[in-house]
Scaffold this motif. Sequence first.
Motif, PDB file in Angstrom:
ATOM      1  N   GLY A  41       0.772  -1.231   0.000  1.00  0.00           N
ATOM      2  CA  GLY A  41       0.000   0.000   0.000  1.00  0.00           C
ATOM      3  C   GLY A  41       0.802   1.278   0.000  1.00  0.00           C
ATOM      4  N   ALA A  42       2.125   1.170  -0.207  1.00  0.00           N
ATOM      5  CA  ALA A  42       2.973   2.360  -0.168  1.00  0.00           C
ATOM      6  C   ALA A  42       4.206   2.152  -1.040  1.00  0.00           C
ATOM      7  CB  ALA A  42       3.392   2.678   1.260  1.00  0.00           C
ATOM      8  N   VAL A  43       4.933   3.242  -1.239  1.00  0.00           N
ATOM      9  CA  VAL A  43       6.203   3.223  -1.954  1.00  0.00           C
ATOM     10  C   VAL A  43       7.254   3.789  -1.010  1.00  0.00           C
ATOM     11  CG1 VAL A  43       7.473   4.161  -3.930  1.00  0.00           C
ATOM     12  CG2 VAL A  43       5.075   3.507  -4.182  1.00  0.00           C
ATOM     13  N   ALA A  44       8.417   3.180  -0.979  1.00  0.00           N
ATOM     14  CA  ALA A  44       9.509   3.656  -0.143  1.00  0.00           C
ATOM     15  C   ALA A  44      10.578   4.278  -1.039  1.00  0.00           C
ATOM     16  CB  ALA A  44      10.102   2.506   0.652  1.00  0.00           C
ATOM     17  N   MET A  45      11.218   5.340  -0.549  1.00  0.00           N
ATOM     18  CA  MET A  45      12.316   5.987  -1.267  1.00  0.00           C
ATOM     19  C   MET A  45      13.504   6.097  -0.323  1.00  0.00           C
ATOM     20  SD  MET A  45      10.376   9.167  -3.097  1.00  0.00           S
ATOM     21  CE  MET A  45       9.489   9.634  -1.614  1.00  0.00           C
ATOM     22  N   ARG A  46      14.711   5.922  -0.877  1.00  0.00           N
ATOM     23  CA  ARG A  46      15.922   6.065  -0.062  1.00  0.00           C
ATOM     24  C   ARG A  46      17.077   6.539  -0.925  1.00  0.00           C
ATOM     25  NH1 ARG A  46      17.887  -0.176   1.102  1.00  0.00           N
ATOM     26  NH2 ARG A  46      18.525  -0.637  -1.042  1.00  0.00           N
ATOM     27  N   ASP A  47      18.095   7.042  -0.263  1.00  0.00           N
ATOM     28  CA  ASP A  47      19.351   7.426  -0.896  1.00  0.00           C
ATOM     29  C   ASP A  47      20.160   6.145  -1.053  1.00  0.00           C
ATOM     30  OD1 ASP A  47      21.973   8.215  -1.457  1.00  0.00           O
ATOM     31  OD2 ASP A  47      21.918   9.906  -0.070  1.00  0.00           O
ATOM     32  N   SER A  48      20.454   5.750  -2.278  1.00  0.00           N
ATOM     33  CA  SER A  48      21.158   4.488  -2.500  1.00  0.00           C
ATOM     34  C   SER A  48      22.591   4.504  -1.970  1.00  0.00           C
ATOM     35  CB  SER A  48      21.167   4.124  -3.984  1.00  0.00           C
ATOM     36  OG  SER A  48      21.889   5.078  -4.718  1.00  0.00           O
ATOM     37  N   GLN A  49      23.165   5.677  -1.798  1.00  0.00           N
ATOM     38  CA  GLN A  49      24.517   5.759  -1.263  1.00  0.00           C
ATOM     39  C   GLN A  49      24.544   5.666   0.260  1.00  0.00           C
ATOM     40  OE1 GLN A  49      26.542   9.102  -2.908  1.00  0.00           O
ATOM     41  NE2 GLN A  49      26.301   8.373  -4.993  1.00  0.00           N
ATOM     42  N   HIS A  50      23.385   5.869   0.898  1.00  0.00           N
ATOM     43  CA  HIS A  50      23.301   5.810   2.362  1.00  0.00           C
ATOM     44  C   HIS A  50      22.029   5.075   2.798  1.00  0.00           C
ATOM     45  CE1 HIS A  50      26.668   8.553   2.712  1.00  0.00           C
ATOM     46  NE2 HIS A  50      26.093   9.288   1.774  1.00  0.00           N
ATOM     47  N   PRO A  51      21.847   3.825   2.366  1.00  0.00           N
ATOM     48  CA  PRO A  51      20.623   3.106   2.697  1.00  0.00           C
ATOM     49  C   PRO A  51      20.444   2.875   4.198  1.00  0.00           C
ATOM     50  CG  PRO A  51      22.210   1.617   1.709  1.00  0.00           C
ATOM     51  CD  PRO A  51      22.760   3.008   1.573  1.00  0.00           C
ATOM     52  N   GLU A  52      21.524   2.934   4.939  1.00  0.00           N
ATOM     53  CA  GLU A  52      21.451   2.743   6.391  1.00  0.00           C
ATOM     54  C   GLU A  52      20.692   3.873   7.089  1.00  0.00           C
ATOM     55  OE1 GLU A  52      25.033   5.314   5.740  1.00  0.00           O
ATOM     56  OE2 GLU A  52      24.193   3.589   4.707  1.00  0.00           O
ATOM     57  N   LEU A  53      20.479   4.988   6.400  1.00  0.00           N
ATOM     58  CA  LEU A  53      19.753   6.113   6.985  1.00  0.00           C
ATOM     59  C   LEU A  53      18.242   5.933   6.943  1.00  0.00           C
ATOM     60  CD1 LEU A  53      21.887   9.087   5.626  1.00  0.00           C
ATOM     61  CD2 LEU A  53      21.975   8.012   7.891  1.00  0.00           C
ATOM     62  N   GLY A  54      17.783   4.843   6.319  1.00  0.00           N
ATOM     63  CA  GLY A  54      16.357   4.561   6.290  1.00  0.00           C
ATOM     64  C   GLY A  54      15.700   5.042   5.010  1.00  0.00           C
ATOM     65  N   HIS A  55      14.383   5.075   5.040  1.00  0.00           N
ATOM     66  CA  HIS A  55      13.638   5.451   3.845  1.00  0.00           C
ATOM     67  C   HIS A  55      12.417   6.276   4.211  1.00  0.00           C
ATOM     68  CE1 HIS A  55      11.784   1.612   5.123  1.00  0.00           C
ATOM     69  NE2 HIS A  55      10.657   2.191   4.728  1.00  0.00           N
ATOM     70  N   LEU A  56      11.905   6.961   3.221  1.00  0.00           N
ATOM     71  CA  LEU A  56      10.684   7.753   3.329  1.00  0.00           C
ATOM     72  C   LEU A  56       9.566   6.924   2.710  1.00  0.00           C
ATOM     73  CD1 LEU A  56       9.260  10.508   3.817  1.00  0.00           C
ATOM     74  CD2 LEU A  56       9.953  11.125   1.502  1.00  0.00           C
ATOM     75  N   THR A  57       8.440   6.822   3.401  1.00  0.00           N
ATOM     76  CA  THR A  57       7.305   6.044   2.917  1.00  0.00           C
ATOM     77  C   THR A  57       6.190   6.975   2.463  1.00  0.00           C
ATOM     78  OG1 THR A  57       7.853   4.273   4.460  1.00  0.00           O
ATOM     79  CG2 THR A  57       5.632   4.269   3.546  1.00  0.00           C
ATOM     80  N   VAL A  58       5.654   6.699   1.263  1.00  0.00           N
ATOM     81  CA  VAL A  58       4.598   7.523   0.670  1.00  0.00           C
ATOM     82  C   VAL A  58       3.452   6.594   0.263  1.00  0.00           C
ATOM     83  CG1 VAL A  58       4.053   9.125  -1.195  1.00  0.00           C
ATOM     84  CG2 VAL A  58       6.353   9.093  -0.217  1.00  0.00           C
ATOM     85  N   PRO A  59       2.212   6.894   0.664  1.00  0.00           N
ATOM     86  CA  PRO A  59       1.072   6.076   0.229  1.00  0.00           C
ATOM     87  C   PRO A  59       0.960   6.058  -1.298  1.00  0.00           C
ATOM     88  CG  PRO A  59       0.420   7.519   2.017  1.00  0.00           C
ATOM     89  CD  PRO A  59       1.790   7.964   1.572  1.00  0.00           C
ATOM     90  N   VAL A  60       0.496   4.952  -1.845  1.00  0.00           N
ATOM     91  CA  VAL A  60       0.401   4.790  -3.300  1.00  0.00           C
ATOM     92  C   VAL A  60      -0.367   5.913  -3.994  1.00  0.00           C
ATOM     93  CG1 VAL A  60      -0.503   3.297  -5.136  1.00  0.00           C
ATOM     94  CG2 VAL A  60       0.811   2.304  -3.268  1.00  0.00           C
ATOM     95  N   PRO A  61      -1.531   6.372  -3.495  1.00  0.00           N
ATOM     96  CA  PRO A  61      -2.225   7.459  -4.209  1.00  0.00           C
ATOM     97  C   PRO A  61      -1.395   8.735  -4.323  1.00  0.00           C
ATOM     98  CG  PRO A  61      -3.713   6.405  -2.664  1.00  0.00           C
ATOM     99  CD  PRO A  61      -2.335   5.866  -2.383  1.00  0.00           C
ATOM    100  N   GLU A  62      -0.650   9.069  -3.280  1.00  0.00           N
ATOM    101  CA  GLU A  62       0.193  10.266  -3.325  1.00  0.00           C
ATOM    102  C   GLU A  62       1.364  10.072  -4.277  1.00  0.00           C
ATOM    103  OE1 GLU A  62      -1.296   9.138  -0.664  1.00  0.00           O
ATOM    104  OE2 GLU A  62      -2.158  10.840   0.385  1.00  0.00           O
ATOM    105  N   TRP A  63       1.942   8.863  -4.288  1.00  0.00           N
ATOM    106  CA  TRP A  63       3.036   8.559  -5.209  1.00  0.00           C
ATOM    107  C   TRP A  63       2.550   8.662  -6.654  1.00  0.00           C
ATOM    108  CZ3 TRP A  63       8.105   8.287  -5.276  1.00  0.00           C
ATOM    109  CH2 TRP A  63       8.729   7.681  -6.356  1.00  0.00           C
TER     110      TRP A  63
END
Length: 63
Positions: free
Chosen positions: A29-51
Motif C-alpha cells: 500500500g505504499a512506496v519507499a524511497m531512499r538514498d542508494s549511497q546511504h541506505p542505512e539512513l532509512g527510507h521515506l514512505t509515501v502512500p500509493v495514491p500520493e506517489w
Amino acid sequence: MHSSVHNWRTSSYSAHGDNTCVEVGDLHGAVAMRDSQHPELGHLTVPVPEWTAFMVAIRSGGL
C-alpha cells in the motif's frame, strides 16, 4: 509492525553518473524511497495514491 521493503529499484535518472542516486521500493500500500549511497539512513514512505499523483505531475511537466 515493521514492513520490509521489497524490490528496490534505482531511479532512471541515476544513470547519468552524477552520484545522486535514488531508489524506490515496494511496500504493502505504499512506496519507499531512499538514498542508494546511504541506505542505512532509512527510507521515506509515501502512500500509493500520493506517489501516483506525484508521478503524474512529473510526467505532465507540472513539477
